[in-house]
Design an enzyme around this catalytic site. Structure first.
Site, PDB file in Angstrom:
ATOM      1  NE  ARG A 184       5.146   4.212 -14.313  1.00  0.00           N
ATOM      2  CZ  ARG A 184       5.147   4.541 -13.034  1.00  0.00           C
ATOM      3  NH1 ARG A 184       4.548   3.712 -12.148  1.00  0.00           N
ATOM      4  NH2 ARG A 184       5.188   5.864 -12.544  1.00  0.00           N
TER       5      ARG A 184
ATOM      6  CE1 TYR B 296       3.518   9.399  -6.113  1.00  0.00           C
ATOM      7  CE2 TYR B 296       2.832   7.793  -7.673  1.00  0.00           C
ATOM      8  CZ  TYR B 296       3.470   8.040  -6.599  1.00  0.00           C
ATOM      9  OH  TYR B 296       4.389   7.256  -5.967  1.00  0.00           O
TER      10      TYR B 296
ATOM     11  CG  ASP C  79       0.905   2.833 -12.083  1.00  0.00           C
ATOM     12  OD1 ASP C  79      -0.165   2.712 -11.622  1.00  0.00           O
ATOM     13  OD2 ASP C  79       1.836   2.722 -11.139  1.00  0.00           O
TER      14      ASP C  79
ATOM     15  CG  HIS D  90      -0.496   6.085  -9.663  1.00  0.00           C
ATOM     16  ND1 HIS D  90       0.497   5.035  -9.035  1.00  0.00           N
ATOM     17  CD2 HIS D  90       0.009   6.777 -10.756  1.00  0.00           C
ATOM     18  CE1 HIS D  90       1.680   5.399  -9.736  1.00  0.00           C
ATOM     19  NE2 HIS D  90       1.552   6.182 -10.678  1.00  0.00           N
TER      20      HIS D  90
ATOM     21  CD  GLU E 286       1.744  -0.329 -11.961  1.00  0.00           C
ATOM     22  OE1 GLU E 286       2.353  -0.410 -13.197  1.00  0.00           O
ATOM     23  OE2 GLU E 286       1.767   0.045 -10.980  1.00  0.00           O
TER      24      GLU E 286
ATOM     25  CD  GLU F 256       2.063  -0.151  -7.051  1.00  0.00           C
ATOM     26  OE1 GLU F 256       2.589  -0.340  -8.181  1.00  0.00           O
ATOM     27  OE2 GLU F 256       2.056   0.969  -6.534  1.00  0.00           O
TER      28      GLU F 256
ATOM     29  NE  ARG G 240       2.390  -3.057 -10.376  1.00  0.00           N
ATOM     30  CZ  ARG G 240       3.760  -2.813 -10.628  1.00  0.00           C
ATOM     31  NH1 ARG G 240       4.463  -3.276 -11.350  1.00  0.00           N
ATOM     32  NH2 ARG G 240       4.205  -1.706  -9.731  1.00  0.00           N
TER      33      ARG G 240
ATOM     34  CD  GLU H  89       7.633  -0.406 -10.728  1.00  0.00           C
ATOM     35  OE1 GLU H  89       7.047  -1.057 -10.100  1.00  0.00           O
ATOM     36  OE2 GLU H  89       7.528   0.950 -10.873  1.00  0.00           O
TER      37      GLU H  89
ATOM     38  CD1 TRP I 236      -2.554   7.223  -2.116  1.00  0.00           C
ATOM     39  CD2 TRP I 236      -1.532   6.908  -3.734  1.00  0.00           C
ATOM     40  NE1 TRP I 236      -1.585   7.988  -2.002  1.00  0.00           N
ATOM     41  CE2 TRP I 236      -0.828   7.662  -3.115  1.00  0.00           C
ATOM     42  CE3 TRP I 236      -0.918   6.433  -5.157  1.00  0.00           C
ATOM     43  CZ2 TRP I 236       0.528   8.033  -3.350  1.00  0.00           C
ATOM     44  CZ3 TRP I 236       0.198   6.665  -5.605  1.00  0.00           C
ATOM     45  CH2 TRP I 236       0.839   7.685  -4.522  1.00  0.00           C
TER      46      TRP I 236
HETATM   47  O1  KDG Z   1       5.013   3.664  -2.383  1.00  0.00           O
HETATM   48  C1  KDG Z   1       4.207   3.826  -3.598  1.00  0.00           C
HETATM   49  C2  KDG Z   1       4.955   3.688  -4.827  1.00  0.00           C
HETATM   50  O2  KDG Z   1       5.844   2.649  -4.735  1.00  0.00           O
HETATM   51  C3  KDG Z   1       4.265   3.757  -5.954  1.00  0.00           C
HETATM   52  O3  KDG Z   1       3.244   4.764  -6.100  1.00  0.00           O
HETATM   53  C4  KDG Z   1       4.781   3.416  -7.030  1.00  0.00           C
HETATM   54  O4  KDG Z   1       2.968   2.939  -8.517  1.00  0.00           O
HETATM   55  C5  KDG Z   1       4.094   2.724  -8.384  1.00  0.00           C
HETATM   56  C6  KDG Z   1       4.985   1.865  -8.975  1.00  0.00           C
HETATM   57  O5  KDG Z   1       4.136   1.221 -10.232  1.00  0.00           O
HETATM   58  O6  KDG Z   1       6.127   1.930  -9.024  1.00  0.00           O
HETATM   59 MG    MG Z   2       2.113   1.377  -9.611  1.00  0.00          MG
END
Ligand code: KDG
Ligand code: MG
Length: 404
Positions: free
Chosen positions: A147, A159, A212, A214, A238, A264, A285, A341, A404
Site C-alpha cells: 500500500r 494521515y 487508501d 480514508h 480503498e 473496515e 474489508r 492487510e 474520515w
Molecule cells: O482505527 C483506524 C485505523 O485502523 C485505520 O485508519 C487504518 O485505514 C486504515 C487501514 O486501512 O489500515
Molecule cells: Mg483503511
C-alpha cells in the site's frame, strides 16, 4: 465443557488493546480481540457489565447459539461496540474449540483452501523519494503487495504515514485529544496519480499496488481518481467515499475500472448487503474483530462469494495480534479470499502477545497450533496500563468538519 470465567484485559504495549479471555471448567482458555480504536473502554465496559455475566455456565462449544443469544437476545442490535464485543466472545470460543479438538481453527472451518495468506504491507513517506525507498524495503523483504501513501504537498499533515526515519509503523491514535488535520481535496487529487506513477516507473508492475483514500472523497471525485489511476493497474483503491451511502458506489463503478475495496468500519452483513449484491465493490474489508467474529464474518464472505466479491480484511495495528491470528485462520479457508492487510504491531506488543504466524515470501502462515495460535502473557500485559489516545480528525480549510 462449560465457561467458568470471562475476563477483560486492557493493556497498552505500544498501543491500547482490549482482550477477552474466556476460561472453561476444564481449564482451557480462549482469546478474542475487543479493541475499538479510541473507544476501547466502551467495549471493555460493555463486556464487563453486560456480556461476561451472561457467559458463565454456558456450554463453551455452543458458538452459534451464544452468537445468536448475544445478538438477537440483546434487543439492541449491531453497532461497533456491540459487534466488537460479540466478536471477541466468538473468537475466544473458536479458540477454545480448536484447543479442545487439538486443531488450528482453520481445520475446524473445513480446512485450508490455500498454502498461505497473501498480505500487503504499508509503505509511506514524507516525500515521494522517501516512499520509494520504503517500497524498495518491502519488496526486498519479499512482499508481493504494497500500500502506498505519502504526504500531500500543500497540506500541513497527512494521515497514515510512518514517522520519518523511525522505520516503525504509524500509530493511528496519536494524541490525548484528537489532532486536527486540514484537508484539501484538489491538492490530494493533483498529487496521488503522480505518486503512484512514480512507484510504477521505478519498480514496474510485478507486484500489487494499493492505496487508501480514508473515505475523504465524493463519489464523483472518487470516480475521477479511479480513472486517473487506471494506467497503473491498482489492486484496489480503498474507502474512496463514506460507505453509509452504499448506492453512491454506483457512480464510482460506472466511471472507472479501478477496483474498489471498502468496509473496515462495517460491523455487520447489513452494512455491505447492498454493495455486495449489486456488485458495487470488488473487495470487502470487514474484520473478524469489528464485524461479529469468525462466525459472522464468514457469513459476509459467503455472501460476497456469490457475487464475485473477494475478501481483503482490515489488519491495521489497532487490531491486536489476537485479531490478526483469527483473521489468518478464516483467510486460509474461504474460496473468495483476495488479500489480507498486515500493518504489524508496535513493540512491546510481542512481549504481551505470543504469536505463531510466520511471514514467508509474501505470504503469512498461521501455523498448526491448536486454536487461533496466540497467547497472552498477563504479567507482561499488566506492565502497560491503558493510555487514552484518539484518532485525528479532519477539517477543510474553512474549518468545516470533513469525512474520515
Ligand atoms: O482505527 C483506524 C485505523 O485502523 C485505520 O485508519 C487504518 O485505514 C486504515 C487501514 O486501512 O489500515
Ligand atoms: Mg483503511
Amino acid at each position: 465443557m462449560r465457561i467458568s470465567s470471562a475476563e477483560v484485559i486492557v493493556t497498552c504495549p505500544g498501543r491500547n488493546y482490549v482482550t477477552l479471555k474466556i476460561t472453561t471448567s476444564d481449564g482451557i482458555t480462549g482469546l478474542g480481540d475487543a479493541t475499538l480504536n479510541g473507544r476501547e473502554l466502551a467495549v471493555a465496559a460493555y463486556l464487563n457489565e453486560h456480556v461476561c455475566p451472561l457467559l458463565v455456565g454456558r456450554e463453551a462449544g455452543a458458538i452459534n447459539d451464544t452468537w445468536q443469544y448475544l445478538y438477537r437476545g440483546g434487543y439492541w442490535r449491531r453497532g461497533p461496540v456491540t459487534m466488537t464485543a460479540i466478536a471477541a466472545v466468538d473468537c475466544a470460543l473458536w479458540d477454545i474449540l480448536g484447543k479442545s479438538a487439538g486443531m488450528p481453527v482453520h481445520r475446524l472451518l473445513g480446512g485450508a483452501a490455500r498454502d498461505g495468506v497473501l498480505i500487503y504491507g504499508h509503505a509511506s513517506g514524507q516525500t515521494v523519494d522517501e516512499l520509494l525507498d520504503d517500497v524498495a524495503s518491502y519488496l526486498d523483504r519479499g512482499y508481493r503487495a504494497v500500500r502506498v501513501q505519502a504526504a500531500i504537498p500543500g497540506l500541513d499533515s497527512t494521515y497514515g504515514l510512518h514517522h520519518s526515519g523511525t522505520g516503525a509503523t504509524y500509530e493511528p491514535a496519536d494524541a490525548r485529544l484528537p489532532t486536527e488535520n486540514v484537508w484539501h481535496t484538489p491538492a490530494y487529487l493533483d498529487f496521488v496519480p503522480d505518486m503512484v506513477k512514480a512507484v510504477r516507473d521505478r519498480f514496474g508492475y510485478g507486484f500489487h499496488l494499493l492505496h487508501d483514500v480514508h473515505h475523504r472523497l465524493s463519489p464523483l471525485e472518487a470516480a475521477q481518481l479511479g480513472k486517473a489511476l487506471e494506467p497503473y493497474r491498482m489492486f484496489w483503491i480503498e474507502d474512496p467515499t463514506p460507505a453509509e451511502d452504499q448506492e453512491a458506489f454506483r457512480t464510482i463503478r460506472q466511471h472507472t475500472t479501478t477496483p474498489i475495496a471498502v468496509g473496515e468500519v462495517f460491523n455487520s452483513i447489513w452494512d455491505c448487503q447492498h454493495l455486495i449484491t449489486n456488485r458495487l465493490i470488488d473487495y470487502i474489508r470487514a474484520s473478524v474483530s469489528h464485524a461479529g467474529g469468525i462466525t459472522h464474518l464468514r457469513k459476509i464472505f459467503e455472501l460476497a462469494e456469490l457475487y464475485g466479491v473477494r475478501t481483503g480484511s482490515h489488519g491495521a495495528g489497532d487490531l491486536s495480534p489476537v485479531s490478526f491470528a483469527a483473521a489468518l485462520q478464516l483467510d486460509m479457508t474461504v474460496p473468495n479470499f483476495g488479500i489480507q492487510e498486515y500493518m504489524g504491531h508496535l513493540e512491546p506488543a510481542s512481549e504481551v502477545f505470543r504469536t505463531r504466524y510466520e511471514f514467508r515470501d509474501g505470504y503469512m502462515h498461521p501455523g498448526d497450533a491448536p486454536g487461533l495460535g496466540v497467547e497472552i502473557d498477563e504479567q507482561a500485559a499488566a506492565k502497560y496500563p491503558y493510555d487514552p489516545k484518539y484518532l485525528p480528525v479532519n477539517r477543510l480549510r474553512d474549518g468545516t468538519m470533513h469525512d474520515w
